[in-house]
Design an enzyme around this catalytic site. Structure first.
Site, mmCIF file in Angstrom:
data_model
loop_
_atom_site.group_PDB
_atom_site.id
_atom_site.type_symbol
_atom_site.label_atom_id
_atom_site.label_comp_id
_atom_site.label_asym_id
_atom_site.label_seq_id
_atom_site.Cartn_x
_atom_site.Cartn_y
_atom_site.Cartn_z
ATOM 1 N N ARG A 55 0.112 -13.078 -3.306
ATOM 2 C CA ARG A 55 1.106 -13.799 -4.089
ATOM 3 C C ARG A 55 1.646 -15.083 -3.479
ATOM 4 N NH1 ARG A 55 4.353 -8.410 -4.670
ATOM 5 N NH2 ARG A 55 3.214 -8.214 -2.694
ATOM 6 N N ASP B 231 -6.146 -2.592 -1.838
ATOM 7 C CA ASP B 231 -4.852 -2.005 -1.535
ATOM 8 C C ASP B 231 -5.096 -0.636 -0.919
ATOM 9 O OD1 ASP B 231 -1.820 -2.379 -1.918
ATOM 10 O OD2 ASP B 231 -2.189 -0.306 -2.520
ATOM 11 N N TYR C 47 2.907 8.325 0.043
ATOM 12 C CA TYR C 47 2.827 7.918 -1.368
ATOM 13 C C TYR C 47 2.488 9.105 -2.269
ATOM 14 C CZ TYR C 47 3.294 2.941 -0.462
ATOM 15 O OH TYR C 47 3.791 1.716 -0.119
HETATM 16 O O1 LIG Z 1 7.113 -1.755 -0.948
HETATM 17 C C1 LIG Z 1 6.500 -0.737 -1.286
HETATM 18 O O2 LIG Z 1 6.830 0.375 -1.028
HETATM 19 C C2 LIG Z 1 5.206 -0.882 -2.096
HETATM 20 C C3 LIG Z 1 4.305 -1.811 -1.416
HETATM 21 C C4 LIG Z 1 2.982 -2.088 -2.097
HETATM 22 C C5 LIG Z 1 1.725 -1.566 -1.703
HETATM 23 N N1 LIG Z 1 0.775 -2.124 -2.505
HETATM 24 C C6 LIG Z 1 1.368 -2.995 -3.378
HETATM 25 C C7 LIG Z 1 2.755 -2.950 -3.168
HETATM 26 C C8 LIG Z 1 3.761 -3.696 -4.005
HETATM 27 C C9 LIG Z 1 4.131 -5.034 -3.451
HETATM 28 O O3 LIG Z 1 3.605 -5.454 -2.396
HETATM 29 O O4 LIG Z 1 4.959 -5.682 -4.080
HETATM 30 C C10 LIG Z 1 0.643 -3.825 -4.364
HETATM 31 C C11 LIG Z 1 -0.130 -4.949 -3.763
HETATM 32 N N2 LIG Z 1 -1.128 -4.808 -2.826
HETATM 33 C C12 LIG Z 1 -1.654 -6.048 -2.520
HETATM 34 C C13 LIG Z 1 -0.994 -7.013 -3.340
HETATM 35 C C14 LIG Z 1 -1.259 -8.482 -3.323
HETATM 36 C C15 LIG Z 1 -0.127 -9.178 -2.613
HETATM 37 O O5 LIG Z 1 0.451 -8.626 -1.655
HETATM 38 O O6 LIG Z 1 0.239 -10.276 -3.050
HETATM 39 C C16 LIG Z 1 -0.040 -6.323 -4.101
HETATM 40 C C17 LIG Z 1 0.872 -6.872 -5.146
HETATM 41 C C18 LIG Z 1 0.140 -6.864 -6.414
HETATM 42 C C19 LIG Z 1 0.670 -7.845 -7.370
HETATM 43 O O7 LIG Z 1 1.653 -7.501 -8.036
HETATM 44 O O8 LIG Z 1 0.073 -8.944 -7.447
HETATM 45 C C20 LIG Z 1 -2.794 -6.327 -1.613
HETATM 46 C C21 LIG Z 1 -2.818 -5.657 -0.297
HETATM 47 N N3 LIG Z 1 -2.171 -4.508 0.093
HETATM 48 C C22 LIG Z 1 -2.421 -4.264 1.400
HETATM 49 C C23 LIG Z 1 -3.309 -5.239 1.866
HETATM 50 C C24 LIG Z 1 -3.839 -5.352 3.268
HETATM 51 C C25 LIG Z 1 -3.017 -6.335 4.077
HETATM 52 O O9 LIG Z 1 -1.818 -6.160 4.199
HETATM 53 O O10 LIG Z 1 -3.580 -7.304 4.625
HETATM 54 C C26 LIG Z 1 -3.588 -6.116 0.816
HETATM 55 C C27 LIG Z 1 -4.577 -7.255 0.784
HETATM 56 C C28 LIG Z 1 -4.035 -8.529 1.278
HETATM 57 C C29 LIG Z 1 -5.123 -9.512 1.574
HETATM 58 O O11 LIG Z 1 -6.273 -9.339 1.133
HETATM 59 O O12 LIG Z 1 -4.802 -10.486 2.272
HETATM 60 C C30 LIG Z 1 -1.956 -3.132 2.210
HETATM 61 C C31 LIG Z 1 -0.802 -2.336 1.747
HETATM 62 N N4 LIG Z 1 -0.440 -1.969 0.471
HETATM 63 C C32 LIG Z 1 0.702 -1.177 0.504
HETATM 64 C C33 LIG Z 1 1.016 -0.969 1.862
HETATM 65 C C34 LIG Z 1 2.153 -0.076 2.323
HETATM 66 C C35 LIG Z 1 3.233 -0.749 3.012
HETATM 67 C C36 LIG Z 1 3.934 -1.927 2.361
HETATM 68 O O13 LIG Z 1 4.794 -1.708 1.540
HETATM 69 O O14 LIG Z 1 3.695 -3.071 2.721
HETATM 70 C C37 LIG Z 1 0.085 -1.689 2.627
HETATM 71 C C38 LIG Z 1 -0.010 -1.804 4.106
HETATM 72 C C39 LIG Z 1 0.983 -2.776 4.672
HETATM 73 O O15 LIG Z 1 1.136 -3.884 4.133
HETATM 74 O O16 LIG Z 1 1.625 -2.399 5.654
HETATM 75 C C40 LIG Z 1 1.397 -0.576 -0.646
#
Ligand SMILES: O=C(O)CCc1c2[nH]c(c1CC(=O)O)Cc1[nH]c(c(CC(=O)O)c1CCC(=O)O)Cc1[nH]c(c(CC(=O)O)c1CCC(=O)O)Cc1[nH]c(c(CCC(=O)O)c1CC(=O)O)C2
Length: 355
Positions: free
Chosen positions: A42, A87, A162
């Site tokens: 994003r 994700d 989760y």
């Molecule tokens: O806050 C929460 O509890 C839910 C978090 C959440 C997750 N997927 C989500 C969301 C919603 C959001 O980000 O708004 C949903 C999610 N996952 C992702 C996106 C894209 C973005 O962040 O803009 C989104 C938002 C989707 C959208 O609405 O466009 C993509 C994602 N998740 C993830 C990754 C791997 C990375 O971080 O590099 C990646 C790929 C990033 C890349 O290719 O550069 C990994 C992920 N997803 C998730 C977690 C759990 C912990 C956390 O909250 O950050 C984690 C691990 C982490 O970041 O620590 C769960």
């Protein structure tokens, strides 16, 4: 074994010799390599454009789109590694768990797993379940040249959180109730998730990922004794399952200052550190024989360019004596981050550390 790896006796590839993989192996580097968790997504206008009208999970299953989104930050920021766009809940969706990623909320699970009967939802993952992953990584390795691709998965504890809570949770009440109240069911749940996660990482490595990161984002909610007893066996199982590929294994969590040593012991080659613990102190906690990754507070990017440089300098100074350092943020790029601040940060780290 993919062309990215350099099994002994073969000519090392340009990918194998990249700064990122060298730092993971604790070898001398031409500059400190940089990549960012959530570097795709994003914060980038080009991401918002290609995602228009396509739900998050669906976008993870379209190989051309995954490849395009993964490449966007590599083109824009000159980062030293790509991270596969997906994700942590994708493998769970792939085995048929009824879940969705709701905008502004995160992953939501329709039928939370809280009883032994619920475990039946967790069948094995096969490469056929995630053909789009193999296909997307094939497209990516062709495009990336010598830039390594990092595959990733959620660790058993964070996935369990989760699944048991049914969605994102602050206090992990149901998760901890199960962990403390029914240790056998908990152990069986984590073991199942370790199998699924291992299979998912293997698919990514066999398709061409040069490193893997296991995200245990929520595990900082646990005390060390509970981590050791109730989580570490499953995380160790995942790291052991991919050890023979010889690709660096990175382990990351948030608020894990008290767990860094154990997370290294679980089998990581590189331990990811959030911004709460300086890297020199983290190195003492992790001990020798591991590289570290981190750890600029992602919120620092909202301050002035000068302040970003000052805070980055602090990270680089704390990293000066490390055996291996991969520069990253202490957690993912925040969605409203100015992408130009990220581009400037990559350039600053590269010039400050050019050897
Ligand atoms: O806050 C929460 O509890 C839910 C978090 C959440 C997750 N997927 C989500 C969301 C919603 C959001 O980000 O708004 C949903 C999610 N996952 C992702 C996106 C894209 C973005 O962040 O803009 C989104 C938002 C989707 C959208 O609405 O466009 C993509 C994602 N998740 C993830 C990754 C791997 C990375 O971080 O590099 C990646 C790929 C990033 C890349 O290719 O550069 C990994 C992920 N997803 C998730 C977690 C759990 C912990 C956390 O909250 O950050 C984690 C691990 C982490 O970041 O620590 C769960």
């Amino acid at each position: 074994m993919s062309a990215n790896h350099s099994p002994s006796g073969q000519q090392p590839s340009a990918t194998y010799e990249s700064a990122f993989l060298k730092a993971c192996r604790r070898e001398p580097v031409p500059h400190t390599p940089v990549w960012f968790m959530r570097q795709a997504g994003r914060s980038l206008p080009e991401y918002l454009k290609v995602r228009e009208g396509i739900p998050m999970l669906e976008s993870c299953m379209r190989p051309e789109l995954v490849a395009e989104i993964t490449l966007q930050p590599v083109r824009r920021h000159n980062v030293d590694a790509a991270i596969y766009f997906s994700d942590i809940v994708v493998p769970l969706k792939a085995i048929g768990i009824d879940l969705d990623i709701k905008p502004g909320v995160g992953p939501v699970v329709e039928n939370p797993i809280r009883s032994r009967a619920d475990l039946a939802q967790l069948r094995d993952l096969t490469p056929e379940d995630v053909r789009y992953v193999t296909e997307a990584i094939g497209l990516l390795t062709a495009e990336l040249g010598s830039t390594p691709l990092i595959g990733f998965a959620g660790a058993p504890f964070t996935l369990a959180s989760y699944l048991v809570e049914g969605g994102p949770s602050k206090n992990h009440e149901h998760t901890k109730a199960l962990m403390y109240g029914d240790p056998q069911l908990w152990a069986d749940l984590l073991d199942r998730l370790a199998e699924i996660t291992s299979a998912f990482l293997k698919v990514q490595i066999e398709a061409g990922a040069s490193a893997v990161q296991l995200f245990d984002s929520w595990v900082g909610a646990l005390a060390p004794a509970d981590y050791r007893r109730s989580v570490m066996p499953a995380s160790t199982k995942v790291f052991d399952a991919v050890a023979s590929y010889g690709v660096p294994r990175i382990h990351f969590g948030v608020g894990t200052g008290e767990l860094l040593g154990l997370m290294g012991e679980a089998g990581a080659d590189v331990v990811g550190v959030d911004w709460r613990v300086p890297l020199d102190e983290a190195a003492r906690r992790v001990g020798p024989g591991k590289a570290l990754q981190g750890n600029l507070d992602p919120a620092v990017l909202f301050s002035s360019p000068e302040a970003v440089q000052t805070k980055t300098r602090e990270v680089l100074d704390a990293a000066a004596g490390l055996e291996g350092h991969v520069f990253n943020l202490g957690h993912g790029v925040l969605p409203t981050t100015d992408p130009d601040a990220l581009t400037r940060l990559v350039e600053y780290v590269h010039t400050q550390t050019a050897r």
